[in-house]
Design a protein around this motif. Structure first.
Motif, short mmCIF file in Angstrom:
data_model
loop_
_atom_site.label_atom_id
_atom_site.label_comp_id
_atom_site.label_asym_id
_atom_site.label_seq_id
_atom_site.Cartn_x
_atom_site.Cartn_y
_atom_site.Cartn_z
N GLN A 303 0.91 -5.99 6.22
CA GLN A 303 2.21 -5.84 5.29
C GLN A 303 1.71 -6.40 4.03
O GLN A 303 1.21 -7.54 3.74
N VAL A 304 1.85 -5.45 3.02
CA VAL A 304 1.36 -5.58 1.48
C VAL A 304 2.56 -5.28 0.45
O VAL A 304 3.17 -4.54 0.62
N SER A 305 2.40 -6.33 -0.21
CA SER A 305 3.42 -6.13 -1.45
C SER A 305 2.53 -5.66 -2.67
O SER A 305 1.43 -6.52 -2.97
N ALA A 306 2.81 -4.63 -3.24
CA ALA A 306 2.09 -4.02 -4.33
C ALA A 306 2.74 -3.00 -5.00
O ALA A 306 3.92 -2.70 -4.97
N ASN A 307 2.10 -2.86 -6.34
CA ASN A 307 2.84 -1.52 -7.39
C ASN A 307 1.90 -0.60 -7.61
O ASN A 307 0.82 -0.50 -7.55
N LYS A 308 2.82 0.67 -7.45
CA LYS A 308 2.06 1.86 -7.62
C LYS A 308 1.69 1.83 -9.02
O LYS A 308 2.40 2.16 -9.87
N VAL A 309 0.44 2.15 -9.66
CA VAL A 309 -0.03 2.43 -10.89
C VAL A 309 -1.15 3.52 -10.79
O VAL A 309 -2.15 3.43 -10.46
N ILE A 332 -7.28 2.60 2.50
CA ILE A 332 -6.71 3.13 3.43
C ILE A 332 -5.60 4.03 3.36
O ILE A 332 -5.06 4.89 4.10
N ALA A 333 -4.79 3.88 2.14
CA ALA A 333 -3.82 4.64 1.86
C ALA A 333 -3.41 4.68 0.24
O ALA A 333 -3.66 3.56 -0.37
N SER A 334 -2.58 5.63 -0.28
CA SER A 334 -2.17 5.62 -1.37
C SER A 334 -0.91 4.31 -1.54
O SER A 334 -0.29 4.16 -0.65
N THR A 335 -0.96 3.84 -2.80
CA THR A 335 -0.17 2.58 -2.83
C THR A 335 1.35 2.95 -2.86
O THR A 335 1.48 3.96 -3.63
N ILE A 336 2.08 2.48 -2.21
CA ILE A 336 3.65 2.50 -2.38
C ILE A 336 4.18 1.22 -2.90
O ILE A 336 3.92 0.10 -2.42
N SER A 337 5.04 1.41 -4.07
CA SER A 337 5.56 0.14 -4.72
C SER A 337 6.48 -0.39 -3.74
O SER A 337 7.22 -0.18 -2.92
N GLY A 338 6.38 -1.92 -3.92
CA GLY A 338 7.22 -2.89 -3.24
C GLY A 338 6.38 -3.23 -1.84
O GLY A 338 5.10 -3.11 -1.85
N THR A 339 7.26 -3.91 -0.91
CA THR A 339 6.50 -4.43 0.46
C THR A 339 6.64 -3.22 1.40
O THR A 339 7.79 -3.05 1.77
#
Length: 410
Positions: A303-309, A332-339
């Motif tokens: 579970q990751v909290s991140a922002n798509k840039v 592992i994967a493209s970033t998805i904004s949020g948690t």
């Protein structure tokens, strides 16, 4: 009265103890914040010259910046320009010397181009070092071995040297260059230099000279341009660009000898961007239960909290729990904004205890030039274990004599 005070004191001590235990548990759960640092001798890509990505050796590391030395140089150039040759002379009356300038060499360094990310990292743009900077004990703090080309290629230095001349010439102005090996030194020694406070410079410094003027000026040899530069240590991570293919990679920092001209697997650096973020919140099994252990060659969730840039991706890093060295890396994967939950395939990760962290980074597999990334997240523990192997033997008393398997409920 005393009884009430004693009860209150016990309660305060208890609350404090609980708080300390809680804090200790949080530290155990969340681990530590990894501190990535490039090593001396690391080979990185920064900028471009003549449509080729420029590779640099990390010559020195300190808390605030890195000193970079060009791994290969830009090519060989003469120390004069025909258009200004008449302004140069070996000597002049009353020691009022004019010198053949090194400006045209410095101007060639301008042709190393940098993108916006690289410019944000740069402290000192590419420059030709002076004798005072590279001599033994000089301000750049380099050893002779660090600052030489290993194939005996010579390269120009910035500034003017001074050697006691011949006959009535007095002190002659000389343009400086550095030599790769002591065997390349000319037979006469150099005594004094204008920019070293008239101190002696032993041959062991491997610095030699060429005259700047006179009728034989066109015979001055061509020598290599080897730019130096300094950059901020604001780097969150670095790895060869081939690591971004989505496979699990055993992490190895590309480190070599300074000036050996080896550019294979030079690393792509990630410049830390405060606008990008990534936090590791939890490690889960497929049933979304929190875990600290996972079976070898299985898939888990993080579970990751991140922002798509831009073209950002979430990557994982597995650390040795004792040395805190990076052991494995995987995009592992493209970033998805949020948690969000991201699946992580653990295939290939050996049995053992690790600390896991995540990184939110831009990806470009077509170039090795720097990209932006978040700071590496705090770690969480993850142990990889062997699958359980439960076996049993059917006997008449076991309830399986009729060939029936055991039922989970029983």
């Amino acid at each position: 009265m005393w009884k009430k005070l004693r009860i209150l004191l016990i309660a305060v001590i208890g609350i404090t103890a609980i708080g300390n235990v809680t804090q200790s548990m949080l530290f155990t759960i969340h681990g530590y914040t990894p501190n990535f640092q490039l090593s001396k001798g690391a080979k990185i890509i920064l900028g471009e010259y003549n449509n080729d990505e420029q590779v640099w050796d990390v010559g020195k590391v300190d808390a605030n910046e890195l000193l970079l030395l060009s791994t290969t140089g830009l090519g060989k150039f003469p120390m004069y320009d025909d258009s200004i040759r008449n302004t140069c002379s070996h000597y002049a009356l009353n020691n009022n010397y004019t010198y053949c300038p090194t400006t045209m060499l410095s101007n060639e360094l301008i042709n190393i181009s940098f993108n916006t990310t690289e410019i944000s990292l740069t402290n000192d743009a590419p420059f030709l070092p002076t004798v005072k900077q590279v001599m033994t004990g000089g301000s750049l703090g380099l050893t002779v071995e660090d600052r030489e080309f290993k194939d005996d290629t010579n390269y120009w230095l910035e500034g003017i040297m001074n050697i006691h001349g011949y006959g009535s010439y007095g002190y002659q102005p000389l343009n400086a260059m550095m030599l790769g090996k002591t065997t390349s030194m000319v037979s006469h020694s150099i005594n004094k230099y204008l920019d070293t406070g008239n101190t002696l410079l032993p041959l062991s410094n491997r610095i030699n000279h060429h005259p700047t003027g006179g009728v034989n000026m066109e015979n001055i040899s061509k020598e290599n341009l080897r730019p130096f530069m300094t950059v901020s240590s604001n780097i969150s991570f670095a790895a060869p660009k081939d690591y971004t293919d989505g496979s699990l990679h055993t992490y190895t920092e590309t480190v070599g000898v300074c000036g050996d001209k080896v550019t294979a697997n030079a690393m792509q650096i990630r410049v830390k961007d405060n606008l990008m973020n990534a936090s590791l919140i939890d490690i889960k099994n497929k049933g979304n239960a929190s875990i600290t252990k996972a079976t070898k060659n299985t898939t888990i969730k993080i579970q990751v909290s991140a922002n798509k840039v831009q073209n950002s991706h979430i990557s994982i890093l597995l650390y040795d729990t004792v040395s805190h060295e990076i052991l494995y890396y995987r995009v592992i994967a493209s970033t998805i904004s949020g948690t969000n939950n991201y699946e992580v395939d653990l295939t290939g990760v050996p049995i053992g205890k690790y600390d896991l962290a995540v990184l939110n980074e831009n990806i470009d597999s077509t170039s090795g030039r720097p990209l932006l990334a978040s700071q590496i997240s705090d770690t969480m523990p993850l142990e990889i274990v062997e699958p359980h192997k439960l076996t049993y033997t059917k006997t008449p008393q076991s309830g399986a004599s009729a060939g029936k398997e055991y039922e989970f409920s029983k």
